[in-house]
Design a protein around this motif. Structure first.
Motif, PDB file in Angstrom:
ATOM      1  N   UNK A  27     -14.941 -17.212   7.516  1.00  0.00           N
ATOM      2  CA  UNK A  27     -13.863 -17.892   8.247  1.00  0.00           C
ATOM      3  C   UNK A  27     -12.814 -16.899   8.730  1.00  0.00           C
ATOM      4  N   UNK A  28     -12.493 -15.937   7.889  1.00  0.00           N
ATOM      5  CA  UNK A  28     -11.514 -14.908   8.293  1.00  0.00           C
ATOM      6  C   UNK A  28     -12.082 -14.081   9.442  1.00  0.00           C
ATOM      7  N   UNK A  32     -10.500 -13.704  13.190  1.00  0.00           N
ATOM      8  CA  UNK A  32     -10.221 -12.401  13.821  1.00  0.00           C
ATOM      9  C   UNK A  32     -10.937 -12.305  15.161  1.00  0.00           C
ATOM     10  N   UNK A  33     -12.179 -12.743  15.203  1.00  0.00           N
ATOM     11  CA  UNK A  33     -12.944 -12.721  16.444  1.00  0.00           C
ATOM     12  C   UNK A  33     -12.283 -13.597  17.511  1.00  0.00           C
ATOM     13  N   UNK A  34     -11.821 -14.775  17.119  1.00  0.00           N
ATOM     14  CA  UNK A  34     -11.142 -15.665  18.064  1.00  0.00           C
ATOM     15  C   UNK A  34      -9.870 -15.012  18.600  1.00  0.00           C
ATOM     16  N   UNK A  35      -9.129 -14.337  17.734  1.00  0.00           N
ATOM     17  CA  UNK A  35      -7.906 -13.657  18.171  1.00  0.00           C
ATOM     18  C   UNK A  35      -8.231 -12.531  19.145  1.00  0.00           C
ATOM     19  N   UNK A  36      -9.280 -11.775  18.854  1.00  0.00           N
ATOM     20  CA  UNK A  36      -9.680 -10.692  19.764  1.00  0.00           C
ATOM     21  C   UNK A  36     -10.131 -11.233  21.115  1.00  0.00           C
ATOM     22  N   UNK A  37     -10.841 -12.347  21.094  1.00  0.00           N
ATOM     23  CA  UNK A  37     -11.260 -12.965  22.357  1.00  0.00           C
ATOM     24  C   UNK A  37     -10.054 -13.444  23.159  1.00  0.00           C
ATOM     25  N   UNK A  38      -9.066 -13.998  22.487  1.00  0.00           N
ATOM     26  CA  UNK A  38      -7.852 -14.449  23.174  1.00  0.00           C
ATOM     27  C   UNK A  38      -7.117 -13.263  23.796  1.00  0.00           C
ATOM     28  N   UNK A  39      -7.045 -12.169  23.066  1.00  0.00           N
ATOM     29  CA  UNK A  39      -6.388 -10.963  23.592  1.00  0.00           C
ATOM     30  C   UNK A  39      -7.159 -10.429  24.802  1.00  0.00           C
ATOM     31  N   UNK A  40      -8.472 -10.383  24.688  1.00  0.00           N
ATOM     32  CA  UNK A  40      -9.293  -9.897  25.808  1.00  0.00           C
ATOM     33  C   UNK A  40      -9.118 -10.792  27.028  1.00  0.00           C
ATOM     34  N   UNK A  41      -9.048 -12.085  26.817  1.00  0.00           N
ATOM     35  CA  UNK A  41      -8.825 -13.007  27.928  1.00  0.00           C
ATOM     36  C   UNK A  41      -7.480 -12.785  28.584  1.00  0.00           C
TER      37      UNK A  41
END
Length: 91
Positions: A27-28, A32-41
């Motif tokens: 889950x962690x 983290x992956x979701x946060x990185x995807x948001x930053x990349x977007x």
């Protein structure tokens, strides 16, 4: 028999604890992956907007250049005719 049951329960608790730990780690990792995807977007969107702004500035510059050229031609033609005007003027 009671000792075997306790050992079995102990192993079961250890396995369950490991599974819970792995689940939490997953889950962690997903967070983290979701946060990185948001930053990349966000970075991609920012680049897109910057490119659009640069294109708009280029269009405005081209329009400005065309207007300057148009004004130059207009001014040049007025200067050409100015000599003729003075030749016809008799005080």
């Amino acid at each position: 028999e009671r000792g075997k049951r306790e050992q079995h329960l102990g192993r079961l608790l250890a396995m369950t604890g490991n599974m819970m730990l792995q689940t939490m780690q997953k889950k962690i990792l997903l967070a983290i992956l979701a946060a990185l995807l948001a930053i990349a977007g966000a970075v991609g969107y920012q680049r897109h907007e910057a490119a659009k702004a640069a294109l708009e500035r280029q269009r405005e510059y081209e329009q400005f250049r065309q207007q300057v050229e148009k004004d130059k031609k207009k001014h040049s033609s007025a200067a050409v005719n100015e000599g003729k005007t003075w030749q016809k003027y008799i005080p």
